[in-house]
Scaffold this motif. Structure first.
Motif, PDB file in Angstrom:
ATOM      1  N   PHE A  62     -10.876  23.884  -9.147  1.00 22.39           N
ATOM      2  CA  PHE A  62     -10.681  22.962 -10.267  1.00 22.39           C
ATOM      3  C   PHE A  62      -9.935  23.619 -11.423  1.00 22.39           C
ATOM      4  CE2 PHE A  62     -14.481  21.416  -8.085  1.00 22.39           C
ATOM      5  CZ  PHE A  62     -14.121  20.100  -7.852  1.00 22.39           C
ATOM      6  N   GLU A  63      -9.304  24.747 -11.151  1.00 23.95           N
ATOM      7  CA  GLU A  63      -8.649  25.538 -12.196  1.00 23.95           C
ATOM      8  C   GLU A  63      -7.658  24.711 -13.024  1.00 23.95           C
ATOM      9  OE1 GLU A  63      -6.005  29.170 -11.350  1.00 23.95           O
ATOM     10  OE2 GLU A  63      -8.076  29.893 -11.328  1.00 23.95           O
ATOM     11  N   ALA A  64      -6.732  24.025 -12.374  1.00 23.85           N
ATOM     12  CA  ALA A  64      -5.711  23.247 -13.086  1.00 23.85           C
ATOM     13  C   ALA A  64      -6.363  22.155 -13.937  1.00 23.85           C
ATOM     14  CB  ALA A  64      -4.712  22.648 -12.105  1.00 23.85           C
ATOM     15  N   GLU A  65      -7.368  21.491 -13.388  1.00 27.44           N
ATOM     16  CA  GLU A  65      -8.069  20.431 -14.117  1.00 27.44           C
ATOM     17  C   GLU A  65      -8.780  20.987 -15.348  1.00 27.44           C
ATOM     18  OE1 GLU A  65     -11.943  17.560 -13.408  1.00 27.44           O
ATOM     19  OE2 GLU A  65     -10.802  18.201 -11.665  1.00 27.44           O
ATOM     20  N   ILE A  66      -9.434  22.131 -15.200  1.00 28.59           N
ATOM     21  CA  ILE A  66     -10.160  22.745 -16.317  1.00 28.59           C
ATOM     22  C   ILE A  66      -9.200  23.155 -17.421  1.00 28.59           C
ATOM     23  CG2 ILE A  66     -11.530  24.760 -16.994  1.00 28.59           C
ATOM     24  CD1 ILE A  66     -12.828  24.556 -14.143  1.00 28.59           C
ATOM     25  N   VAL A  67      -8.096  23.779 -17.060  1.00 25.65           N
ATOM     26  CA  VAL A  67      -7.108  24.201 -18.055  1.00 25.65           C
ATOM     27  C   VAL A  67      -6.562  22.989 -18.802  1.00 25.65           C
ATOM     28  CG1 VAL A  67      -4.826  25.256 -18.358  1.00 25.65           C
ATOM     29  CG2 VAL A  67      -6.523  26.358 -16.886  1.00 25.65           C
ATOM     30  N   LEU A  68      -6.281  21.924 -18.089  1.00 28.49           N
ATOM     31  CA  LEU A  68      -5.774  20.703 -18.712  1.00 28.49           C
ATOM     32  C   LEU A  68      -6.818  20.090 -19.650  1.00 28.49           C
ATOM     33  CD1 LEU A  68      -3.454  18.650 -18.888  1.00 28.49           C
ATOM     34  CD2 LEU A  68      -4.505  17.447 -16.970  1.00 28.49           C
ATOM     35  N   GLU A  69      -8.063  19.989 -19.191  1.00 28.54           N
ATOM     36  CA  GLU A  69      -9.128  19.407 -20.003  1.00 28.54           C
ATOM     37  C   GLU A  69      -9.428  20.239 -21.248  1.00 28.54           C
ATOM     38  OE1 GLU A  69     -12.503  18.987 -17.463  1.00 28.54           O
ATOM     39  OE2 GLU A  69     -11.719  17.190 -16.497  1.00 28.54           O
ATOM     40  N   GLN A  70      -9.222  21.540 -21.155  1.00 31.76           N
ATOM     41  CA  GLN A  70      -9.550  22.444 -22.260  1.00 31.76           C
ATOM     42  C   GLN A  70      -8.313  22.931 -23.011  1.00 31.76           C
ATOM     43  OE1 GLN A  70     -12.576  22.720 -23.285  1.00 31.76           O
ATOM     44  NE2 GLN A  70     -13.316  21.516 -21.553  1.00 31.76           N
ATOM     45  N   ARG A  71      -7.271  22.100 -23.049  1.00 33.04           N
ATOM     46  CA  ARG A  71      -6.034  22.516 -23.721  1.00 33.04           C
ATOM     47  C   ARG A  71      -6.256  22.759 -25.211  1.00 33.04           C
ATOM     48  NH1 ARG A  71      -5.106  17.506 -21.679  1.00 33.04           N
ATOM     49  NH2 ARG A  71      -5.126  15.808 -23.169  1.00 33.04           N
ATOM     50  N   ALA A  72      -7.202  22.058 -25.847  1.00 30.68           N
ATOM     51  CA  ALA A  72      -7.510  22.307 -27.259  1.00 30.68           C
ATOM     52  C   ALA A  72      -8.041  23.731 -27.437  1.00 30.68           C
ATOM     53  CB  ALA A  72      -8.521  21.290 -27.774  1.00 30.68           C
ATOM     54  N   PHE A  73      -8.839  24.195 -26.488  1.00 32.58           N
ATOM     55  CA  PHE A  73      -9.348  25.567 -26.506  1.00 32.58           C
ATOM     56  C   PHE A  73      -8.183  26.551 -26.479  1.00 32.58           C
ATOM     57  CE2 PHE A  73     -10.417  29.179 -23.683  1.00 32.58           C
ATOM     58  CZ  PHE A  73     -11.341  29.833 -24.484  1.00 32.58           C
ATOM     59  N   ALA A  74      -7.205  26.307 -25.612  1.00 31.49           N
ATOM     60  CA  ALA A  74      -6.035  27.187 -25.499  1.00 31.49           C
ATOM     61  C   ALA A  74      -5.175  27.112 -26.759  1.00 31.49           C
ATOM     62  CB  ALA A  74      -5.218  26.812 -24.270  1.00 31.49           C
ATOM     63  N   GLN A  75      -5.041  25.936 -27.341  1.00 30.65           N
ATOM     64  CA  GLN A  75      -4.238  25.780 -28.552  1.00 30.65           C
ATOM     65  C   GLN A  75      -4.844  26.525 -29.736  1.00 30.65           C
ATOM     66  OE1 GLN A  75      -4.115  21.506 -28.740  1.00 30.65           O
ATOM     67  NE2 GLN A  75      -2.297  21.366 -27.428  1.00 30.65           N
ATOM     68  N   GLN A  76      -6.146  26.772 -29.681  1.00 30.09           N
ATOM     69  CA  GLN A  76      -6.824  27.529 -30.736  1.00 30.09           C
ATOM     70  C   GLN A  76      -6.840  29.022 -30.435  1.00 30.09           C
ATOM     71  OE1 GLN A  76     -10.628  25.598 -30.828  1.00 30.09           O
ATOM     72  NE2 GLN A  76      -9.915  23.969 -32.169  1.00 30.09           N
ATOM     73  N   GLY A  77      -6.083  29.441 -29.417  1.00 26.73           N
ATOM     74  CA  GLY A  77      -5.972  30.862 -29.092  1.00 26.73           C
ATOM     75  C   GLY A  77      -6.855  31.325 -27.955  1.00 26.73           C
TER      76      GLY A  77
END
Length: 91
Positions: A62-77
């Motif tokens: 589910f890696e791709a799905e998790i990264v997509l769902e948590q894009r706000a987390f990535a945008q915050q660094g």
């Protein structure tokens, strides 16, 4: 917080000293603890409430799905760590 996560943590000797808590979308698991490592399972909402440097993805299928769902987390660094086929940061 699925079987793969529990087994991986157990085999690697990961405990609360290494991992603060686990995230799972299944609301029936929230507030429970994993066997062995005794890691608390929380809602993904916790990622928005607490400062987290990196998110280890145990559910590799589910890696791709998790990264997509948590894009706000990535945008915050925040960074994602994939474990399979070998540990690495995701770009």
């Amino acid at each position: 917080a699925a079987q793969r996560t529990v087994v991986t943590c157990s085999l690697a000797g990961l405990t609360g000293e290494h991992i603060g808590w686990l995230v799972d979308k299944n609301p029936y698991l929230h507030g429970l603890y994993t066997p062995g490592a005794h890691l608390r399972i929380d809602s993904p909402d916790r990622l928005r409430r607490e400062e987290v440097d990196a998110l280890v993805i145990f559910a590799s299928s589910f890696e791709a799905e998790i990264v997509l769902e948590q894009r706000a987390f990535a945008q915050q660094g925040g960074r994602f760590i994939s474990l399979f086929p070998e540990p690495r940061y995701l770009a």
